[in-house]
Each structure stands twice: as structure tokens, then as C-alpha cells.
Scaffold this active site. Structure first.
Site, PDB file in Angstrom:
ATOM      1  CG  HIS A 180      -0.223  -0.106   2.531  1.00 40.74           C
ATOM      2  ND1 HIS A 180       0.281   0.983   3.198  1.00 40.74           N
ATOM      3  CD2 HIS A 180       0.083  -1.170   3.301  1.00 40.74           C
ATOM      4  CE1 HIS A 180       0.852   0.601   4.321  1.00 40.74           C
ATOM      5  NE2 HIS A 180       0.745  -0.716   4.411  1.00 40.74           N
ATOM      6  CG  ASP A 181      -0.453   4.239   1.198  1.00 40.26           C
ATOM      7  OD1 ASP A 181      -1.338   4.948   0.669  1.00 40.26           O
ATOM      8  OD2 ASP A 181      -0.662   3.527   2.201  1.00 40.26           O
TER       9      ASP A 181
ATOM     10  N   GLY B  28       4.986  -1.164   2.749  1.00 36.95           N
ATOM     11  CA  GLY B  28       4.171   0.015   2.555  1.00 36.95           C
ATOM     12  C   GLY B  28       4.969   1.305   2.504  1.00 36.95           C
TER      13      GLY B  28
END
Length: 266
Positions: free
Chosen positions: A125-126, A143
Site C-alpha cells: 500500500h501507498d 508500505g
């Protein structure tokens, strides 16, 4: 969905709300969710799952068994409408897993254009991955990782969350990347260490001899003269005047090191 039935295998499950260009090809047993957008010329291999709020650009080749757009592996995630955005002309090989973003960061996981992503790569994520990178088999980005343009990450390499890898950098096989890797550097090992300058990569990308000479001198200042980081940054500021052809490259290196929050690999 604006696609021709001849380009979608009859066993594929494609939600009618998905936005799919008519030239997209979707293989057997693939599953495409309702919030997915897929651009022209992209091929989705057999058994792929593309879900969540995922946007895929044009002319991507996504091989079988990839999972794109699943919820982030973050206990704080509570179903917020976060995204995965994939650019154009990427090759994404078997069993890759790319997750959407989280509300605690930018809310978007991004892969740019013309990237070569080998089998079993995980992009959490991200993450922000630039253009024309190479991620070899089993490379794992935790992440919030940022990877600059033209960077290369070796097979079985793990990148710690919030770590940044600069443009034109290279991380060797099975490295433990827990500090920021400045542009142009080659690193490997556990613990991680800078082994040299990615000279061959720069030559292949058309860097002139004068540019490479300036970057070599910047590498010496940062890694070979025994300077503190503060002193090295000051010296890099002055170095640009002596190497005008490489001034932008030296500035990129200096600015990256000055902005590092995790500390740079040295």
C-alpha cells in the site's frame, strides 16, 4: 463495460460496471471487479484477479495469476475507497500482488510507465514506483516505499516500509534495504552497504562521459572522503560549479540525501 465479447474469454467473470476498452483481452477464469478501469491494448492473463478501485493504462501485459487492487495488508485499513493506479506499457509477470493505498498516506499505490516487474513481486500500500524500473523475482516493497525512475531491485530483495530508492540506483540480489538508497548508487547485503556507482547503467542510458565523471566525483565526496553527511552535502553544493554537465545530477543526489528521513545507506 465497453468491450467486445470476442476479447473476453467466456469463463472470465467481468462486472458490468467495469470500464474496459474494446481492445482489451481478458483470459480464462480472470475476475474483474466493478470499480476497475482498463485502457486500450492491455492484456489480462488467465486467473488474474483485478479488484478494488484499480486503474490500468494502455498496452500493459499482465500475466496469469496476478492479483491487482486487493485491500492493503494494514490492520488500520477500514474499507476506505483507496486506489491502485498502473500506468502504460508495463510488463507484470505471474503471481504479482499489488495492493491499494491507505487513508493514513496518499491513498493511492502507483506504478508508472514502462516497468518490467518479474514474478512474485509484491508492491504494498501507498508505494510509488516510477518509470522504466526493473523489479526482479520476489522483490518485496513494504508500505509507503518510493522507487525512482530506472532503479533496479534484485531478486529476493526486501525493502522496509517508508524507504526511498533513488533514480538509477541498483539493489543487488537478496538485499535488506532498510535505509534510503541515493540516486546512482549500487547497494547490496544485510546489513546494507553501498558497493559503488551504477556506472554501467548510466552508460546504457546514454549519460555522457562528462556527466558520469561529475557523478563519480559526487560519489567520492559522499562515500570516500570520510566526511560527515553535513560536510558532504556542503561539498556537493560547491561541486556542481566544477561539473556543469552533471550539475542537475549532483543536485538530485544532494537533495535526496538532505531530505532522507530514514538516513541514507553509507
Amino acid at each position: 463495460m465497453s468491450s467486445s465479447s470476442t476479447s473476453i474469454h467466456p469463463t472470465a467473470v467481468v462486472d458490468g460496471a467495469a470500464h474496459i476498452d474494446g481492445s482489451v483481452s481478458i483470459g480464462p477464469y480472470a475476475v474483474i471487479g466493478p470499480h476497475v478501469r482498463i485502457g486500450a491494448g492491455t492484456t489480462i492473463g488467465a486467473h488474474c484477479v483485478v479488484e478494488g478501485r484499480t486503474t490500468i493504462g494502455v498496452d500493459n501485459r499482465i500475466f496469469q495469476f496476478a492479483s491487482l487492487g486487493a485491500a492493503p495488508q494494514d490492520k488500520k485499513y477500514a474499507g476506505e475507497p483507496t486506489e491502485l493506479v498502473i500506468g502504460d506499457r508495463n510488463t507484470i509477470r505471474e503471481f504479482c500482488t499489488f495492493n491499494t493505498g491507505t487513508a493514513q498516506d496518499r491513498g493511492v499505490t502507483t506504478l508508472g510507465d514502462d516497468n518490467w516487474v518479474m514474478a512474485y513481486v509484491h508492491i504494498a500500500h501507498d508505494c510509488v514506483v516510477g518509470n522504466q524500473t526493473i523489479l526482479a523475482n520476489n522483490a518485496t516493497l513494504a508500505g509507503h516505499v518510493h522507487v525512482g525512475d530506472h532503479a533496479i531491485i534484485g531478486g529476493l530483495t526486501g525493502v522496509h516500509q517508508f524507504t526511498h530508492i533513488g533514480a538509477h540506483a541498483m539493489a543487488g540480489f537478496a538485499s535488506h534495504v532498510s535505509q534510503d538508497v541515493p540516486p546512482f548508487m549500487m547497494v547490496d547485503g544485510n546489513p546494507l552497504a553501498v558497493r559503488g556507482l551504477n556506472v554501467e547503467g548510466l552508460r546504457r542510458r546514454g549519460f555522457s562521459a562528462a556527466r558520469i565523471a561529475g557523478i563519480k566525483q559526487a560519489h567520492r565526496v559522499l562515500y570516500r572522503q570520510g566526511l560527515t553527511l553535513e560536510a558532504a552535502l556542503a561539498a556537493l553544493q560547491d561541486l556542481s560549479a566544477d561539473h556543469p554537465e552533471a550539475a542537475a545530477d549532483i543536485a538530485l543526489l544532494r537533495d535526496f540525501a538532505a531530505a532522507s528521513r530514514r538516513g541514507i545507506a553509507r
